[in-house]
Scaffold this motif. Structure first.
Motif, PDB file in Angstrom:
ATOM      1  N   TRP A 188      -0.952  -6.247 -10.425  1.00 57.84           N
ATOM      2  CA  TRP A 188      -1.553  -6.813  -9.232  1.00 57.84           C
ATOM      3  C   TRP A 188      -0.772  -6.443  -7.972  1.00 57.84           C
ATOM      4  CZ3 TRP A 188       1.960  -9.904  -6.826  1.00 57.84           C
ATOM      5  CH2 TRP A 188       2.980 -10.458  -7.609  1.00 57.84           C
ATOM      6  N   LEU A 189       0.505  -6.053  -8.131  1.00 56.08           N
ATOM      7  CA  LEU A 189       1.265  -5.612  -6.963  1.00 56.08           C
ATOM      8  C   LEU A 189       0.644  -4.368  -6.339  1.00 56.08           C
ATOM      9  CD1 LEU A 189       5.013  -6.045  -8.061  1.00 56.08           C
ATOM     10  CD2 LEU A 189       3.817  -7.267  -6.235  1.00 56.08           C
ATOM     11  N   ALA A 190       0.103  -3.467  -7.176  1.00 58.60           N
ATOM     12  CA  ALA A 190      -0.548  -2.262  -6.640  1.00 58.60           C
ATOM     13  C   ALA A 190      -1.745  -2.637  -5.781  1.00 58.60           C
ATOM     14  CB  ALA A 190      -0.975  -1.354  -7.800  1.00 58.60           C
ATOM     15  N   ALA A 191      -2.497  -3.649  -6.233  1.00 54.38           N
ATOM     16  CA  ALA A 191      -3.645  -4.092  -5.428  1.00 54.38           C
ATOM     17  C   ALA A 191      -3.193  -4.686  -4.096  1.00 54.38           C
ATOM     18  CB  ALA A 191      -4.452  -5.125  -6.221  1.00 54.38           C
ATOM     19  N   VAL A 192      -2.065  -5.410  -4.106  1.00 53.66           N
ATOM     20  CA  VAL A 192      -1.546  -5.974  -2.849  1.00 53.66           C
ATOM     21  C   VAL A 192      -1.147  -4.869  -1.888  1.00 53.66           C
ATOM     22  CG1 VAL A 192       0.334  -7.349  -1.861  1.00 53.66           C
ATOM     23  CG2 VAL A 192      -0.801  -8.116  -3.954  1.00 53.66           C
ATOM     24  N   TRP A 193      -0.403  -3.871  -2.403  1.00 51.05           N
ATOM     25  CA  TRP A 193      -0.008  -2.752  -1.552  1.00 51.05           C
ATOM     26  C   TRP A 193      -1.233  -1.982  -1.046  1.00 51.05           C
ATOM     27  CZ3 TRP A 193       4.471  -2.205   0.635  1.00 51.05           C
ATOM     28  CH2 TRP A 193       5.623  -2.707   0.032  1.00 51.05           C
ATOM     29  N   PHE A 194      -2.196  -1.755  -1.916  1.00 50.89           N
ATOM     30  CA  PHE A 194      -3.405  -1.030  -1.530  1.00 50.89           C
ATOM     31  C   PHE A 194      -4.147  -1.782  -0.423  1.00 50.89           C
ATOM     32  CE2 PHE A 194      -7.774   0.396  -1.814  1.00 50.89           C
ATOM     33  CZ  PHE A 194      -7.663   1.755  -2.059  1.00 50.89           C
ATOM     34  N   ALA A 195      -4.290  -3.100  -0.586  1.00 47.33           N
ATOM     35  CA  ALA A 195      -4.996  -3.894   0.422  1.00 47.33           C
ATOM     36  C   ALA A 195      -4.262  -3.879   1.755  1.00 47.33           C
ATOM     37  CB  ALA A 195      -5.168  -5.325  -0.075  1.00 47.33           C
ATOM     38  N   LEU A 237      -0.831   7.580   4.417  1.00 43.46           N
ATOM     39  CA  LEU A 237      -1.753   6.904   3.510  1.00 43.46           C
ATOM     40  C   LEU A 237      -2.069   7.771   2.292  1.00 43.46           C
ATOM     41  CD1 LEU A 237      -4.273   5.234   6.005  1.00 43.46           C
ATOM     42  CD2 LEU A 237      -2.410   4.142   4.729  1.00 43.46           C
ATOM     43  N   ILE A 238      -2.193   9.070   2.507  1.00 41.39           N
ATOM     44  CA  ILE A 238      -2.472   9.971   1.378  1.00 41.39           C
ATOM     45  C   ILE A 238      -1.306   9.937   0.383  1.00 41.39           C
ATOM     46  CG2 ILE A 238      -2.769  12.386   0.722  1.00 41.39           C
ATOM     47  CD1 ILE A 238      -4.271  12.782   3.383  1.00 41.39           C
ATOM     48  N   ILE A 239      -0.068  10.072   0.919  1.00 35.05           N
ATOM     49  CA  ILE A 239       1.117  10.062   0.046  1.00 35.05           C
ATOM     50  C   ILE A 239       1.242   8.720  -0.674  1.00 35.05           C
ATOM     51  CG2 ILE A 239       3.634  10.155   0.034  1.00 35.05           C
ATOM     52  CD1 ILE A 239       3.416  12.134   2.403  1.00 35.05           C
ATOM     53  N   SER A 240       1.016   7.629   0.074  1.00 33.06           N
ATOM     54  CA  SER A 240       1.119   6.291  -0.532  1.00 33.06           C
ATOM     55  C   SER A 240       0.104   6.119  -1.645  1.00 33.06           C
ATOM     56  CB  SER A 240       0.917   5.214   0.534  1.00 33.06           C
ATOM     57  OG  SER A 240       1.927   5.286   1.522  1.00 33.06           O
ATOM     58  N   GLY A 241      -1.099   6.632  -1.446  1.00 28.47           N
ATOM     59  CA  GLY A 241      -2.124   6.536  -2.480  1.00 28.47           C
ATOM     60  C   GLY A 241      -1.723   7.253  -3.747  1.00 28.47           C
ATOM     61  N   ILE A 253       1.362   7.895  -4.680  1.00 24.40           N
ATOM     62  CA  ILE A 253       2.480   7.159  -5.273  1.00 24.40           C
ATOM     63  C   ILE A 253       1.965   5.957  -6.053  1.00 24.40           C
ATOM     64  CG2 ILE A 253       4.479   5.710  -4.740  1.00 24.40           C
ATOM     65  CD1 ILE A 253       5.105   7.617  -2.439  1.00 24.40           C
ATOM     66  N   LEU A 254       1.026   5.208  -5.471  1.00 17.82           N
ATOM     67  CA  LEU A 254       0.478   4.045  -6.151  1.00 17.82           C
ATOM     68  C   LEU A 254      -0.218   4.435  -7.446  1.00 17.82           C
ATOM     69  CD1 LEU A 254      -0.950   1.840  -3.247  1.00 17.82           C
ATOM     70  CD2 LEU A 254       0.971   1.304  -4.749  1.00 17.82           C
ATOM     71  N   ALA A 255      -0.997   5.518  -7.374  1.00 17.75           N
ATOM     72  CA  ALA A 255      -1.721   5.967  -8.569  1.00 17.75           C
ATOM     73  C   ALA A 255      -0.746   6.393  -9.665  1.00 17.75           C
ATOM     74  CB  ALA A 255      -2.663   7.106  -8.215  1.00 17.75           C
ATOM     75  N   THR A 256       0.287   7.172  -9.263  1.00 18.39           N
ATOM     76  CA  THR A 256       1.271   7.632 -10.246  1.00 18.39           C
ATOM     77  C   THR A 256       2.029   6.467 -10.860  1.00 18.39           C
ATOM     78  OG1 THR A 256       1.529   9.686  -8.994  1.00 18.39           O
ATOM     79  CG2 THR A 256       3.258   9.141 -10.601  1.00 18.39           C
ATOM     80  N   ALA A 257       2.454   5.523 -10.007  1.00 19.31           N
ATOM     81  CA  ALA A 257       3.188   4.361 -10.501  1.00 19.31           C
ATOM     82  C   ALA A 257       2.339   3.528 -11.441  1.00 19.31           C
ATOM     83  CB  ALA A 257       3.675   3.518  -9.329  1.00 19.31           C
ATOM     84  N   LEU A 258       1.059   3.369 -11.092  1.00 18.58           N
ATOM     85  CA  LEU A 258       0.179   2.565 -11.928  1.00 18.58           C
ATOM     86  C   LEU A 258      -0.024   3.213 -13.289  1.00 18.58           C
ATOM     87  CD1 LEU A 258      -1.428  -0.057 -11.768  1.00 18.58           C
ATOM     88  CD2 LEU A 258      -3.402   1.268 -11.039  1.00 18.58           C
ATOM     89  N   ILE A 259      -0.203   4.534 -13.298  1.00 23.14           N
ATOM     90  CA  ILE A 259      -0.376   5.252 -14.561  1.00 23.14           C
ATOM     91  C   ILE A 259       0.901   5.197 -15.388  1.00 23.14           C
ATOM     92  CG2 ILE A 259      -0.762   7.520 -15.591  1.00 23.14           C
ATOM     93  CD1 ILE A 259      -2.612   8.120 -13.187  1.00 23.14           C
ATOM     94  N   THR A 260       2.047   5.419 -14.716  1.00 22.38           N
ATOM     95  CA  THR A 260       3.332   5.369 -15.426  1.00 22.38           C
ATOM     96  C   THR A 260       3.581   3.993 -16.018  1.00 22.38           C
ATOM     97  OG1 THR A 260       4.243   7.049 -13.948  1.00 22.38           O
ATOM     98  CG2 THR A 260       5.821   5.731 -15.205  1.00 22.38           C
ATOM     99  N   GLY A 261       3.343   2.967 -15.226  1.00 18.75           N
ATOM    100  CA  GLY A 261       3.559   1.605 -15.693  1.00 18.75           C
ATOM    101  C   GLY A 261       2.635   1.246 -16.841  1.00 18.75           C
ATOM    102  N   ALA A 262       1.365   1.633 -16.716  1.00 18.71           N
ATOM    103  CA  ALA A 262       0.420   1.315 -17.775  1.00 18.71           C
ATOM    104  C   ALA A 262       0.786   2.039 -19.059  1.00 18.71           C
ATOM    105  CB  ALA A 262      -0.990   1.716 -17.337  1.00 18.71           C
ATOM    106  N   GLU A 267       9.192  -0.776  -9.707  1.00 19.38           N
ATOM    107  CA  GLU A 267       9.233  -2.233  -9.668  1.00 19.38           C
ATOM    108  C   GLU A 267       8.506  -2.781  -8.448  1.00 19.38           C
ATOM    109  OE1 GLU A 267      12.342  -5.997  -9.804  1.00 19.38           O
ATOM    110  OE2 GLU A 267      13.119  -3.940  -9.859  1.00 19.38           O
ATOM    111  N   PHE A 268       8.748  -2.191  -7.285  1.00 19.54           N
ATOM    112  CA  PHE A 268       8.133  -2.701  -6.060  1.00 19.54           C
ATOM    113  C   PHE A 268       6.621  -2.488  -6.040  1.00 19.54           C
ATOM    114  CE2 PHE A 268      12.394  -1.945  -3.815  1.00 19.54           C
ATOM    115  CZ  PHE A 268      12.807  -3.227  -4.126  1.00 19.54           C
ATOM    116  N   THR A 269       6.152  -1.413  -6.661  1.00 20.55           N
ATOM    117  CA  THR A 269       4.728  -1.106  -6.572  1.00 20.55           C
ATOM    118  C   THR A 269       3.902  -1.757  -7.676  1.00 20.55           C
ATOM    119  OG1 THR A 269       5.187   0.960  -7.781  1.00 20.55           O
ATOM    120  CG2 THR A 269       5.071   1.077  -5.362  1.00 20.55           C
ATOM    121  N   VAL A 270       4.384  -1.692  -8.923  1.00 24.65           N
ATOM    122  CA  VAL A 270       3.576  -2.230 -10.035  1.00 24.65           C
ATOM    123  C   VAL A 270       4.391  -3.087 -10.992  1.00 24.65           C
ATOM    124  CG1 VAL A 270       1.847  -0.391  -9.971  1.00 24.65           C
ATOM    125  CG2 VAL A 270       3.919  -0.080 -11.349  1.00 24.65           C
ATOM    126  N   GLY A 271       5.631  -3.432 -10.615  1.00 25.78           N
ATOM    127  CA  GLY A 271       6.464  -4.222 -11.522  1.00 25.78           C
ATOM    128  C   GLY A 271       6.647  -3.549 -12.860  1.00 25.78           C
TER     129      GLY A 271
END
Length: 465
Positions: free
Chosen positions: A375-382, A443-447, A449-458, A365-369
């Motif tokens: 767009w939350l993933a883009a905010v976290w990435f930025a 940063l590596i771990i966060s990246g 996590i973001l990628a996994t969350a984005l794929i899972t959410g999509a 929820e926090f990363t990609v809703g």
């Protein structure tokens, strides 16, 4: 027939003298043809202000004449079981009950304005021209299960209970009302029990519980079919029964539910089918069962109230009400509202999972809703990219091959760390030291996590419902 003895109100009928008294046997004999009809006339028995003594009883007979009693007092209950009759009018009378199981009335039965101190029982009865209980007051006796008992009754015209007052419950299992059912301003009183039991009832046209309608006790319409409008206004109170409004497994063309105050007690519409539901969510109780309810159209309040509305099941999370609401928004062209509803469903589901599932759900929820807010993933990435760019710009890592390494670029280096693969080649050519090494690992771990969350959410969003 009137006279001076006693008071004129039917309640004083027990004081009326012999000049106002008629034996029920005389009425029965006249109804059954004791006197020949005069040619060119319409024979009927009509009495006003009379005291009727003895049992008015016709069992299985055929009555060719109309009976009209107005303002009369009957000492004993009326018994018309299995009788075939014409119009029966007992208006503004006082009597201790009526039994008419299986009777057939070619006209209508009217008890309008009458005061009845015992049950009215008409199971399996048929009324061709209506059943009128306008202003009727019925109080069930100590040995009566219900004030009005009419299982499997058929009314070919309208059934009217306007301004009626029924103490002891109204029971109409499997009744069929082909001309509508009017309960405007009616009072159904049976606290702690069933005020109205109408399981399996079929109503053509409309059923109206409007005006100053009051039900003290459960209103039960389980499995009923209303081929028109079901309108409920007024007040329903039944906090001491399992349900205040039990309307599961119904079929309703249009359901208008806007009571004068919030329903006091549990409400269920589980597994019902409604074409159009118009309501006010502010009048729904805190405990509401909607699992299995389907509808084609909704009329009422905004999405925030609706999302809260579908999450009130006392047994906890149920996915179907959310899916039904989201489907309605999609049909209505509100894709954004459908996504908000799906997001609320996933939040509700999270509370049913274990610790690991809840933590992963919160992270999604926090990363990609949950995929509905990518767009939350883009905010976290930025944000992480900005932190890395500033931090490594102030504390650049050392080059692994000083003679071969390109000029260090903190932006490109941070970008490479956040992606699962190296894009600019900076990550493999520089080695952070000290606290910046921990930042790099973060940063590596966060990246990842973001990628996994984005794929899972999509995957969740794109998966067919």
């Amino acid at each position: 027939m009137t006279g001076p003895a006693g008071g004129n109100a039917p309640s004083d009928g027990h004081t009326w003298g012999p000049e106002r008294t008629v034996r029920a046997q005389v009425i029965t004999s006249l109804l059954l043809g004791a006197r020949d009809a005069v040619a060119g006339s319409a024979p009927a028995v009509r009495l006003t202000g009379a005291r009727i003594t003895g049992p008015l009883q016709i069992l299985g007979g055929t009555v060719e004449h109309e009976l009209a009693l107005n303002g009369c007092h009957l000492d004993e209950p009326i018994r018309l079981t299995g009788t075939t009759a014409r119009t029966l009018r007992l208006t503004d009378c006082r009597l201790p009950g009526l039994t008419g199981g299986g009777m057939r009335v070619a006209g209508h039965l009217s008890l309008s304005g009458s005061y009845i101190t015992g049950a009215v029982r008409v199971p399996r009865a048929q009324f061709e021209s209506g059943l009128w209980l306008g202003g009727t007051k019925i109080i069930a006796g100590e040995d009566d299960d219900h004030a009005f008992y009419a299982d499997a009754m058929v009314v070919d015209s309208g059934m009217y209970m306007r301004n009626g007052d029924f103490t002891g419950g109204v029971r109409m299992y499997g009744a069929r009302l082909n001309g509508g059912f009017s309960l405007e301003d009616a009072k159904l009183r049976n606290p702690g029990k069933q005020a109205l039991i109408a399981d399996g009832m079929v109503v053509e046209d409309a059923m109206r519980c409007t005006g100053d309608f009051l039900a003290e006790g459960c209103v039960r319409l389980r499995g009923s079919r209303i081929n028109g409008l079901l309108a409920i206004r007024g007040v329903i109170r039944s906090p001491d029964t399992p349900y205040a409004l039990h309307a599961s497994h119904m079929e309703v063309r249009e359901f208008y539910l806007k009571p004068a105050e919030p329903i006091d007690g549990v409400v269920t519409l589980a597994h019902s089918t409604v074409n159009t539901l118009e309501d006010n969510p502010a009048t729904w109780p805190d405990k509401l069962r909607l699992n299995g309810l389907t509808y084609e159209r909704l009329r009422g309040s905004g999405v925030s109230r609706r999302i809260e509305w579908v999450g009130r099941d006392p047994e906890g999370f149920r996915p179907q009400p959310y899916e039904q609401l989201a489907a309605w928004y999609r049909r209505d062209g509100n894709d954004a509202l459908a996504r908000r509803t799906q997001l609320a469903k996933l939040r509700g589901r999270r509370h049913t999972e274990g610790v690991g599932g809840r933590l992963w759900g919160r992270l999604l929820e926090f990363t990609v809703g949950y995929g509905y807010r990518p767009w939350l993933a883009a905010v976290w990435f930025a944000a992480l990219l900005l932190i890395g760019t500033v931090s490594f710009g102030l504390n650049p890592p050392r080059p692994l091959k000083p003679d071969e390494s390109p000029v260090f670029d903190s932006f490109a280096y941070s970008f490479d760390l956040l992606l699962p693969w190296s894009t600019f080649g900076q990550r493999d050519l520089f080695d952070p030291a000290g606290w910046t090494q921990g930042l790099a690992y973060g940063l590596i771990i966060s990246g990842w996590i973001l990628a996994t969350a984005l794929i899972t959410g999509a995957t969740r969003v794109l998966r067919p419902s």
